[in-house]
Design an enzyme around this catalytic site. Sequence first.
Site, short mmCIF file in Angstrom:
data_model
loop_
_atom_site.label_atom_id
_atom_site.label_comp_id
_atom_site.label_asym_id
_atom_site.label_seq_id
_atom_site.Cartn_x
_atom_site.Cartn_y
_atom_site.Cartn_z
N ASP A 111 -6.62 -11.36 -9.26
CA ASP A 111 -5.51 -11.54 -10.19
C ASP A 111 -5.82 -10.74 -11.46
OD1 ASP A 111 -3.67 -12.39 -12.01
OD2 ASP A 111 -3.86 -14.52 -11.55
N ASP A 161 2.83 -0.91 -10.34
CA ASP A 161 4.10 -1.33 -9.73
C ASP A 161 4.11 -2.85 -9.68
OD1 ASP A 161 6.56 -0.93 -8.50
OD2 ASP A 161 5.71 -0.81 -6.49
N TRP A 195 2.38 2.94 -2.49
CA TRP A 195 1.99 3.83 -3.60
C TRP A 195 0.59 4.39 -3.35
CZ3 TRP A 195 3.59 3.03 -9.35
CH2 TRP A 195 4.98 2.91 -9.44
N ASP A 226 -4.79 -5.82 -6.05
CA ASP A 226 -3.66 -6.75 -5.88
C ASP A 226 -4.22 -8.15 -5.62
OD1 ASP A 226 -0.41 -6.07 -5.09
OD2 ASP A 226 -1.17 -8.11 -4.77
N GLY A 239 0.77 -1.25 0.00
CA GLY A 239 0.00 0.00 0.00
C GLY A 239 0.79 1.29 0.00
N LYS A 270 6.10 0.17 -13.94
CA LYS A 270 7.46 -0.35 -13.71
C LYS A 270 7.77 -1.44 -14.74
CE LYS A 270 8.35 -2.98 -10.06
NZ LYS A 270 8.45 -3.15 -8.62
C1 SAM Z 1 6.39 -4.45 -5.68
S1 SAM Z 1 4.84 -4.98 -5.10
C2 SAM Z 1 3.93 -3.50 -5.10
C3 SAM Z 1 4.30 -2.54 -4.01
C4 SAM Z 1 3.32 -1.40 -3.91
N1 SAM Z 1 3.32 -0.58 -5.08
C5 SAM Z 1 3.63 -0.54 -2.71
O1 SAM Z 1 4.00 0.61 -2.89
O2 SAM Z 1 3.47 -1.01 -1.59
C6 SAM Z 1 4.20 -5.83 -6.50
C7 SAM Z 1 2.81 -6.37 -6.29
O3 SAM Z 1 2.31 -6.84 -7.55
C8 SAM Z 1 1.37 -7.86 -7.25
N2 SAM Z 1 1.06 -8.66 -8.46
C9 SAM Z 1 1.93 -9.26 -9.30
N3 SAM Z 1 1.26 -9.89 -10.29
C10 SAM Z 1 -0.06 -9.67 -10.07
C11 SAM Z 1 -1.25 -10.05 -10.75
N4 SAM Z 1 -1.22 -10.80 -11.88
N5 SAM Z 1 -2.44 -9.66 -10.26
C12 SAM Z 1 -2.50 -8.89 -9.14
N6 SAM Z 1 -1.41 -8.49 -8.45
C13 SAM Z 1 -0.20 -8.88 -8.90
C14 SAM Z 1 2.04 -8.67 -6.15
O4 SAM Z 1 1.08 -9.37 -5.40
C15 SAM Z 1 2.75 -7.57 -5.34
O5 SAM Z 1 2.02 -7.24 -4.20
#
Ligand code: SAM
Length: 265
Positions: free
Chosen positions: A118, A143, A81, A102, A79, A183
């Site tokens: 997802d 992200d 961002w 997410d 959370g 990203k």
């Molecule tokens: C680097 S973290 C994000 C950090 C967030 N932006 C923050 O500031 O706290 C990447 C996130 O992408 C999510 N993610 C990756 N592939 C996904 C998908 N297909 N569907 C939903 N979420 C996904 C992961 O669960 C993870 O929580």
Amino acid sequence: MALGQARRFGGLAALPQVRPQTGQEAAAWLKSNLDGYYSRPARVPPYRSSAAWALRQMDDRFSILRPDTVVLDLGCFPGGWSEVAVERSEVSSSSSRVIGVDSTRMDPMEYHTFIQGDLAKKATTQAILEALGDTRADVVLSDLSPASTGLKQEDHLNSMQCCLHAAKIMERTLKLGGWFALKLTYGSEIGRFRMYLDSRFETVRAIRPAAVRSSRDMFCICKGFIGRQTIASEAKSKNAYTHEGMDRWNGERWLSSQEMLDEDE
Ligand SMILES: C[S@@+](CC[C@H](N)C(=O)[O-])C[C@H]1O[C@@H](n2cnc3c(N)ncnc32)[C@H](O)[C@@H]1O
């Protein structure tokens, strides 16, 4: 400089300034101070993740987050961002909304709508469209990161897959003229994806904020969504089916496959 030396050169006036002015010392001083600016100062309450500082830095430079806007934050867990988006789009005192998505469940946050799902699944897209209602997003942030395998090419391709999910959602939810910040992980497919972004936005800037620690991560800041024409009109406007030799078919009717076989014999 030793005190005795300072006296020899005329007392305090001869002491060096706190900030070195030239050479390697100055470069090191600048680097450490800039790095420090984007790492959390002790007195500021912590964000849920350090990733928040990268978004703050990008927003400082491009002013993406503004009052009275709708922000969609893809891959929002835990959370960080979303916190920055809530803060900078002044959700508590304007008509702004922040919607985060997410696959991992996130602790609730004030002034924030969370959708667990997802992004590869249609049901998640549907839930996002329902949450948006009649509005469209002014800003789509992504992200998204896959779980790391430690293999460069594998991680790059998985990250590109995340970018494709984000792009697909962006195309359905972003307002014309809107922002898309996402990203990417360096690798062989970056160029192709950049071409796609260039075809959809007025300007695309690739940057790596100082707050980002991983040397393989970069961000694209895309401004001015120009939408997507239907494939038919794109083909028509770019004369996609015209090439050398085509003109001799003008005015002629297309042959059926049986007629072509007959011609070949
Ligand atoms: C680097 S973290 C994000 C950090 C967030 N932006 C923050 O500031 O706290 C990447 C996130 O992408 C999510 N993610 C990756 N592939 C996904 C998908 N297909 N569907 C939903 N979420 C996904 C992961 O669960 C993870 O929580």
